[in-house]
Design a protein around this motif. Structure first.
Motif, PDB file in Angstrom:
ATOM      1  N   LEU A   1       0.821  -1.211   0.000  1.00 26.01           N
ATOM      2  CA  LEU A   1       0.000   0.000   0.000  1.00 26.01           C
ATOM      3  C   LEU A   1       0.855   1.261   0.000  1.00 26.01           C
ATOM      4  O   LEU A   1       1.952   1.274   0.557  1.00 26.01           O
ATOM      5  CB  LEU A   1      -0.909   0.000   1.234  1.00 26.01           C
ATOM      6  N   GLY A   2       0.350   2.322  -0.606  1.00 21.20           N
ATOM      7  CA  GLY A   2       1.051   3.596  -0.619  1.00 21.20           C
ATOM      8  C   GLY A   2       1.056   4.212   0.764  1.00 21.20           C
ATOM      9  O   GLY A   2       0.036   4.210   1.456  1.00 21.20           O
ATOM     10  N   LEU A   3       2.202   4.747   1.178  1.00 22.76           N
ATOM     11  CA  LEU A   3       2.358   5.362   2.501  1.00 22.76           C
ATOM     12  C   LEU A   3       3.215   6.616   2.371  1.00 22.76           C
ATOM     13  O   LEU A   3       4.083   6.680   1.493  1.00 22.76           O
ATOM     14  CB  LEU A   3       3.074   4.398   3.463  1.00 22.76           C
TER      15      LEU A   3
ATOM     16  N   GLY B   1      -0.845   9.203  -5.859  1.00 22.90           N
ATOM     17  CA  GLY B   1      -1.962   8.318  -5.528  1.00 22.90           C
ATOM     18  C   GLY B   1      -2.281   8.339  -4.052  1.00 22.90           C
ATOM     19  O   GLY B   1      -1.656   9.067  -3.273  1.00 22.90           O
ATOM     20  N   PRO B   2      -3.271   7.532  -3.636  1.00 17.73           N
ATOM     21  CA  PRO B   2      -3.675   7.527  -2.226  1.00 17.73           C
ATOM     22  C   PRO B   2      -2.586   6.967  -1.313  1.00 17.73           C
ATOM     23  O   PRO B   2      -1.965   5.948  -1.631  1.00 17.73           O
ATOM     24  CB  PRO B   2      -4.922   6.630  -2.216  1.00 17.73           C
ATOM     25  N   LEU B   3      -2.376   7.639  -0.186  1.00 14.83           N
ATOM     26  CA  LEU B   3      -1.387   7.200   0.796  1.00 14.83           C
ATOM     27  C   LEU B   3      -2.110   6.940   2.117  1.00 14.83           C
ATOM     28  O   LEU B   3      -2.848   7.800   2.602  1.00 14.83           O
ATOM     29  CB  LEU B   3      -0.305   8.270   1.009  1.00 14.83           C
ATOM     30  N   ILE B   4      -1.908   5.763   2.682  1.00  9.60           N
ATOM     31  CA  ILE B   4      -2.554   5.424   3.955  1.00  9.60           C
ATOM     32  C   ILE B   4      -1.820   6.129   5.090  1.00  9.60           C
ATOM     33  O   ILE B   4      -0.625   5.947   5.287  1.00  9.60           O
ATOM     34  CB  ILE B   4      -2.555   3.898   4.203  1.00  9.60           C
TER      35      ILE B   4
ATOM     36  N   VAL C   1     -10.225   4.128   7.967  1.00 10.41           N
ATOM     37  CA  VAL C   1      -8.959   4.220   7.231  1.00 10.41           C
ATOM     38  C   VAL C   1      -8.754   5.663   6.785  1.00 10.41           C
ATOM     39  O   VAL C   1      -9.576   6.216   6.049  1.00 10.41           O
ATOM     40  CB  VAL C   1      -8.942   3.274   6.006  1.00 10.41           C
ATOM     41  N   ASP C   2      -7.657   6.265   7.248  1.00  9.53           N
ATOM     42  CA  ASP C   2      -7.345   7.649   6.904  1.00  9.53           C
ATOM     43  C   ASP C   2      -6.379   7.681   5.730  1.00  9.53           C
ATOM     44  O   ASP C   2      -5.322   7.042   5.764  1.00  9.53           O
ATOM     45  CB  ASP C   2      -6.746   8.372   8.108  1.00  9.53           C
ATOM     46  N   ILE C   3      -6.758   8.441   4.706  1.00  8.22           N
ATOM     47  CA  ILE C   3      -6.020   8.462   3.435  1.00  8.22           C
ATOM     48  C   ILE C   3      -5.661   9.893   3.060  1.00  8.22           C
ATOM     49  O   ILE C   3      -6.492  10.806   3.168  1.00  8.22           O
ATOM     50  CB  ILE C   3      -6.886   7.843   2.305  1.00  8.22           C
ATOM     51  N   LEU C   4      -4.420  10.085   2.602  1.00 10.23           N
ATOM     52  CA  LEU C   4      -4.011  11.369   2.035  1.00 10.23           C
ATOM     53  C   LEU C   4      -4.056  11.277   0.518  1.00 10.23           C
ATOM     54  O   LEU C   4      -3.637  10.279  -0.072  1.00 10.23           O
ATOM     55  CB  LEU C   4      -2.582  11.704   2.478  1.00 10.23           C
ATOM     56  N   GLN C   5      -4.565  12.326  -0.113  1.00 10.80           N
ATOM     57  CA  GLN C   5      -4.558  12.406  -1.573  1.00 10.80           C
ATOM     58  C   GLN C   5      -3.247  13.062  -2.000  1.00 10.80           C
ATOM     59  O   GLN C   5      -2.994  14.221  -1.681  1.00 10.80           O
ATOM     60  CB  GLN C   5      -5.763  13.206  -2.060  1.00 10.80           C
ATOM     61  N   SER C   6      -2.420  12.305  -2.695  1.00  9.28           N
ATOM     62  CA  SER C   6      -1.111  12.819  -3.098  1.00  9.28           C
ATOM     63  C   SER C   6      -0.949  12.735  -4.610  1.00  9.28           C
ATOM     64  O   SER C   6      -1.747  12.088  -5.305  1.00  9.28           O
ATOM     65  CB  SER C   6       0.005  12.016  -2.417  1.00  9.28           C
TER      66      SER C   6
ATOM     67  N   GLU D   1      -9.465   3.755  -6.842  1.00 10.52           N
ATOM     68  CA  GLU D   1      -8.135   3.532  -6.266  1.00 10.52           C
ATOM     69  C   GLU D   1      -8.154   3.779  -4.754  1.00 10.52           C
ATOM     70  O   GLU D   1      -7.563   3.009  -3.985  1.00 10.52           O
ATOM     71  CB  GLU D   1      -7.116   4.448  -6.948  1.00 10.52           C
ATOM     72  N   GLU D   2      -8.850   4.823  -4.342  1.00  5.35           N
ATOM     73  CA  GLU D   2      -8.935   5.138  -2.906  1.00  5.35           C
ATOM     74  C   GLU D   2      -9.735   4.081  -2.160  1.00  5.35           C
ATOM     75  O   GLU D   2      -9.354   3.652  -1.064  1.00  5.35           O
ATOM     76  CB  GLU D   2      -9.569   6.522  -2.724  1.00  5.35           C
ATOM     77  N   GLU D   3     -10.844   3.643  -2.753  1.00  5.13           N
ATOM     78  CA  GLU D   3     -11.673   2.612  -2.103  1.00  5.13           C
ATOM     79  C   GLU D   3     -10.908   1.299  -1.981  1.00  5.13           C
ATOM     80  O   GLU D   3     -10.930   0.653  -0.926  1.00  5.13           O
ATOM     81  CB  GLU D   3     -12.965   2.402  -2.902  1.00  5.13           C
ATOM     82  N   ASN D   4     -10.209   0.918  -3.036  1.00  7.96           N
ATOM     83  CA  ASN D   4      -9.427  -0.319  -2.999  1.00  7.96           C
ATOM     84  C   ASN D   4      -8.321  -0.251  -1.946  1.00  7.96           C
ATOM     85  O   ASN D   4      -8.043  -1.232  -1.249  1.00  7.96           O
ATOM     86  CB  ASN D   4      -8.811  -0.621  -4.380  1.00  7.96           C
ATOM     87  N   ALA D   5      -7.701   0.924  -1.822  1.00  3.12           N
ATOM     88  CA  ALA D   5      -6.642   1.098  -0.827  1.00  3.12           C
ATOM     89  C   ALA D   5      -7.204   0.946   0.589  1.00  3.12           C
ATOM     90  O   ALA D   5      -6.602   0.303   1.455  1.00  3.12           O
ATOM     91  CB  ALA D   5      -5.988   2.469  -0.990  1.00  3.12           C
TER      92      ALA D   5
END
Length: 290
Positions: A112-114, A255-258, A247-252, A228-232
Motif C-alpha cells: 500500500l502507498g504510505l 496516488g492515495p497514501l494510507i 482508514v485515513d487516506i491522504l490524496q497525493s 483507487e482510494e476505495e481499494n486502498a
C-alpha cells in the motif's frame, strides 16, 4: 442475540448509537466497562467477572477500546474470544492497529502507498532522518497518540532537528514522516465494515492547522472515493485483519497514501457527514457472524 458493547463511557455518541441500533433490531444490548472486568483463567474454563457477577450467555462483543487502556482492553476481548464469543474487532487486529510502527510495516508489506516514514532508536543523526523523508517541512508523531495529539509539523530544518532532539532526550518514541503538501491539510476517512466501505468523508483542517481531526476543530463533508482510494481502504483494513475500521487516506500526486487505520473509529463524524446509519451496518455485521 445478546450483544455487549465494551466501553468505558456509556454517554459517548458511538456507544449510544450502537446501543440504539442493536436495540432497534431486537437484540439484548449491554454496555460493560472493560476496565472493571476481572479475568478468570482456568483450564478449559475461561471466565469474566463484572461487578461481582459472572458474564454468561454473550453472543458477540463490540469493542470500543480507548488507546490509553489498549493492553487491558485487549486482554478482555481475548478472554471473550476464548469463551467462543464473536468480536467485531479481533483482539490481535486491535493490537496490530494500535502499534503505529507495526501497522505501517504491515501496510508496507501489503504493497500500500504510505508517506515516507523513518523510525530510529533515538539516533543522534537527526539531520539524516529528516533528509530521508525529503527534508522539511516534516511531520513528527509520537508512537502513542490519538485524535491528533502528539503530532507536530516542523516547518523548517532547525525546528525539526530541535523537536527530534527534544523527543530523543525524553526517550519518547517517535516516527518522522514526509509532509504531503498537495493534501492541503485535508484527508479522507473511509469507514470499512466487513470488507465494504459503508461511508466516506473528507476532513479539512481549520485555518492555521495542519491536522484535520474533527477533535482539533476540522470540518467534514461527504465524499465519493475513487476506485483507487476505495481499494486502498479495503486492502488496508484486510491487511490488519479489521472487520470494522476507519482508514485515513491522504490524496497525493502519486496516488492515495494510507495515513493510519483506526480500530475504534468514532461514529459521530461519519454519520453526520454522510447521513448514513453506520451503527446499523456494524450491528448487521455482527448478525452475520455471531
Amino acid at each position: 442475540m445478546k450483544i455487549v458493547i465494551l466501553s468505558q463511557n456509556p454517554n459517548l455518541y458511538s456507544t449510544k448509537r450502537l446501543l440504539e441500533a442493536g436495540t432497534a433490531k431486537g437484540h439484548e444490548m449491554e454496555i460493560i466497562d472493560h476496565s472493571k472486568c476481572d479475568l478468570i483463567i482456568e483450564k478449559k474454563k475461561p471466565g469474566l467477572i463484572y461487578k461481582g457477577k459472572e458474564i454468561v450467555g454473550v453472543d458477540s462483543v463490540i469493542p470500543r477500546i480507548g488507546s490509553s487502556i489498549t493492553f487491558y482492553g485487549t486482554a478482555v476481548v481475548r478472554q471473550f474470544e476464548m469463551m467462543k464469543v464473536f468480536s467485531a474487532v479481533e483482539s490481535q487486529a486491535l493490537v496490530r492497529s494500535r502499534d503505529k510502527l507495526r501497522s505501517l510495516q504491515i501496510l508496507s508489506r501489503a504493497g500500500l502507498g504510505l508517506p515516507k516514514t523513518v523510525f530510529s532508536n533515538y539516533s543522534k543523526n537527526v539531520g539524516a532522518i529528516i533528509d530521508n523523508v525529503g527534508g522539511a517541512p516534516t511531520v513528527i508523531k509520537l508512537l502513542e497518540g490519538t485524535q491528533g495529539l502528539g503530532v507536530v509539523l516542523a516547518d523548517n530544518r532547525n525546528s525539526a532537528e530541535s523537536i527530534l532532539e527534544a523527543f530523543n532526550g525524553l526517550k519518547a518514541r517517535v516516527i518522522v514522516q514526509e509532509f504531503i503538501k498537495e493534501a492541503k491539510g485535508a484527508d479522507l476517512r473511509a469507514f470499512v465494515v466487513d470488507g465494504v466501505v459503508v461511508g466516506a468523508m473528507k476532513r479539512q483542517a481549520k485555518e492555521g492547522e495542519f491536522r484535520s481531526n474533527l477533535h482539533r476543530g476540522g470540518s467534514a463533508n461527504i465524499i465519493e472515493l475513487s476506485d483507487e482510494e476505495e481499494n486502498a481502504a479495503l486492502k488496508a483494513a484486510k491487511a490488519l485483519g479489521l472487520g470494522v475500521a476507519g482508514v485515513d487516506i491522504l490524496q497525493s500526486a502519486r496516488g492515495p497514501l494510507i495515513l493510519e487505520v483506526n480500530s475504534s473509529p468514532g461514529l459521530e463524524g461519519i454519520e453526520a457527514a454522510t447521513g448514513k446509519d453506520v451503527a446499523g451496518q456494524i450491528i448487521k455485521y455482527v448478525e452475520r457472524n455471531a
